[in-house]
Design a protein around this motif. Sequence first.
Motif, short mmCIF file in Angstrom:
data_model
loop_
_atom_site.label_atom_id
_atom_site.label_comp_id
_atom_site.label_asym_id
_atom_site.label_seq_id
_atom_site.Cartn_x
_atom_site.Cartn_y
_atom_site.Cartn_z
N THR A 154 0.95 -1.01 -0.06
CA THR A 154 -0.07 0.02 0.23
C THR A 154 0.91 1.13 0.01
O THR A 154 0.58 2.20 -0.69
N ASP A 206 1.07 12.69 14.32
CA ASP A 206 0.31 11.14 14.59
C ASP A 206 -0.27 11.60 16.09
O ASP A 206 0.41 12.76 16.52
N ARG A 211 5.39 7.11 18.41
CA ARG A 211 5.67 7.19 16.91
C ARG A 211 6.26 8.54 16.48
O ARG A 211 7.21 8.65 15.61
N ALA A 240 -3.93 8.31 7.95
CA ALA A 240 -4.63 7.99 9.16
C ALA A 240 -6.08 7.61 9.08
O ALA A 240 -6.18 6.62 8.52
P1 NAD Z 1 -2.52 1.99 11.39
O1 NAD Z 1 -3.51 1.84 12.43
O2 NAD Z 1 -1.14 1.13 11.35
O3 NAD Z 1 -1.78 3.63 11.49
C1 NAD Z 1 -2.90 4.68 11.54
C2 NAD Z 1 -1.82 5.77 11.99
O4 NAD Z 1 -2.82 6.95 12.10
C3 NAD Z 1 -1.80 5.41 13.77
O5 NAD Z 1 -0.18 5.81 13.86
C4 NAD Z 1 -2.40 6.35 14.71
O6 NAD Z 1 -1.78 6.76 15.86
C5 NAD Z 1 -2.56 7.36 13.66
N1 NAD Z 1 -3.75 8.51 13.79
C6 NAD Z 1 -4.98 8.03 14.14
N2 NAD Z 1 -5.87 9.20 14.17
C7 NAD Z 1 -4.91 10.05 13.76
C8 NAD Z 1 -5.08 11.92 13.97
N3 NAD Z 1 -6.41 12.24 13.92
N4 NAD Z 1 -4.01 12.52 13.31
C9 NAD Z 1 -2.64 12.03 13.41
N5 NAD Z 1 -2.56 10.48 13.24
C10 NAD Z 1 -3.49 9.64 13.70
O7 NAD Z 1 -3.17 2.02 9.87
P2 NAD Z 1 -2.58 1.68 8.34
O8 NAD Z 1 -2.50 0.25 8.18
O9 NAD Z 1 -1.42 2.53 8.39
O10 NAD Z 1 -3.80 2.53 7.73
C11 NAD Z 1 -3.79 4.02 7.47
C12 NAD Z 1 -4.80 4.23 6.63
O11 NAD Z 1 -4.71 3.57 5.34
C13 NAD Z 1 -6.23 3.61 7.19
O12 NAD Z 1 -7.20 4.67 6.82
C14 NAD Z 1 -6.31 2.35 6.18
O13 NAD Z 1 -7.84 2.26 6.20
C15 NAD Z 1 -5.89 2.89 5.11
N6 NAD Z 1 -5.41 1.89 4.07
C16 NAD Z 1 -4.68 0.80 4.74
C17 NAD Z 1 -4.13 -0.15 3.83
C18 NAD Z 1 -3.13 -1.35 4.34
O14 NAD Z 1 -2.76 -2.15 3.40
N7 NAD Z 1 -2.66 -1.18 5.55
C19 NAD Z 1 -4.88 -0.40 2.50
C20 NAD Z 1 -5.73 0.53 2.01
C21 NAD Z 1 -5.98 1.49 2.97
#
Ligand code: NAD
Length: 356
Positions: A154, A206, A211, A240
């Motif tokens: 991703t 974040d 982090r 996020a």
């Molecule tokens: P994750 O949970 O590992 O990371 C999310 C991060 O965002 C965390 O560090 C959290 O502390 C931070 N966060 C939450 N609210 C916040 C805010 N208001 N301000 C700043 N930081 C904040 O999730 P991920 O797997 O890295 O996915 C991130 C995004 O990408 C999600 O929306 C997910 O749906 C999307 N996504 C992920 C994938 C994948 O392969 N993991 C694929 C497509 C889409």
Amino acid sequence: MSIDDELRWDGELTVTRHDRETGTTFVIRIDSTRLGPASGGTRAAHYPSIGHALADAGKLAGAMTLKMAVSDLPMGGGKSVIALPAPRNQIDAATWTRILDIHAENIDKLEGNYWTGPDVNTNSSDMDQLSRTTKYVFGRSVGNGGAGSSAHATALGVFEAMKATARRRGLGTLDGRTVLVQGLGAVGGDVVRLAAQAGARLLVADTDPQRLEAASLAGHTVVPAGEVLRTPCDLFAPCAMGGIIDSAAAASIPTMAVAGAANNILTDAAAGEVLRDRGVLCAPDFVANAGGAFHLVGQEVLGWNEDDVVERTRGIGRTLDEVYSLSEERGITTEAAALMLARARLSPASTAAATS
Ligand code: NAD
Ligand code: PPY
């Protein structure tokens, strides 16, 4: 967000179940099986109401349909939301196992019409646990026969999207450009690394202090989470949660371009129009974040190896170029252009042409 309103939804199926013992409500929404079995990850979160959980599942399932269609993958769109009784970090291990087992039973009852995978607050070991009860699971750990985490793929796709978007916006390469990454999780952390390697100056935000500390030690500049939409940058990468740019934010966000991993970055079509009118070029998220789908569906359904996944994920830059050209030709937003490409593949005529 009343339950009545949220159940008036155009998707194919909504499944819900409540577990009184843990106070958890389970939602699975199948938006479309037009191109194949519905697929999309399992998100676990504490929601203000069941209506909010239904709404989130519906929007996320719709985005999966578009992602699969625009990416030419033979799957439909769905999503699961587990509405927890408290934030995920307050759920103990035994409760979490019970929650996953009930979720797995629900998935199994759909008999392959819906395949899950990891999303926010679920990971490969959770997929391993689900797979003890049901086989309709992508993204089990590699040691357990799955494709493992989709986050690297991703992030690579988002990086390609950032480069293509910067280029089209007239910013050239990322070298020397200021990139603001919101969310330093599994995807955002990798996006930061790739953008820094490409010479970008990184601003990072974040809500997790650990982090932020790691990013600061790596030499990146920390921006307070509440200041993200007011911080000047060349490119903003929301990695996020979704729903971050509404029309008001679109009218003032001090950036030239937006490309990130979060699903449903824009709250609605109007926000996309405001960005377009201000000359802010926005990569539609269901195109930009498809690397994870290439990783999971490519390896677990289509028999691709890792090189195939990388090649297809790098192609996200070319798909975006197509989206940007269509948007310029038609005078429509980039979101509307990407929707046109996805809907063309979803139309009955396109399916007939492909099979004749
Ligand atoms: P994750 O949970 O590992 O990371 C999310 C991060 O965002 C965390 O560090 C959290 O502390 C931070 N966060 C939450 N609210 C916040 C805010 N208001 N301000 C700043 N930081 C904040 O999730 P991920 O797997 O890295 O996915 C991130 C995004 O990408 C999600 O929306 C997910 O749906 C999307 N996504 C992920 C994938 C994948 O392969 N993991 C694929 C497509 C889409
Ligand atoms: C997403 O891309 O948003 C996901 O939910 C990950 C995913 C992709 C393809 C199948 C299952 C899960």
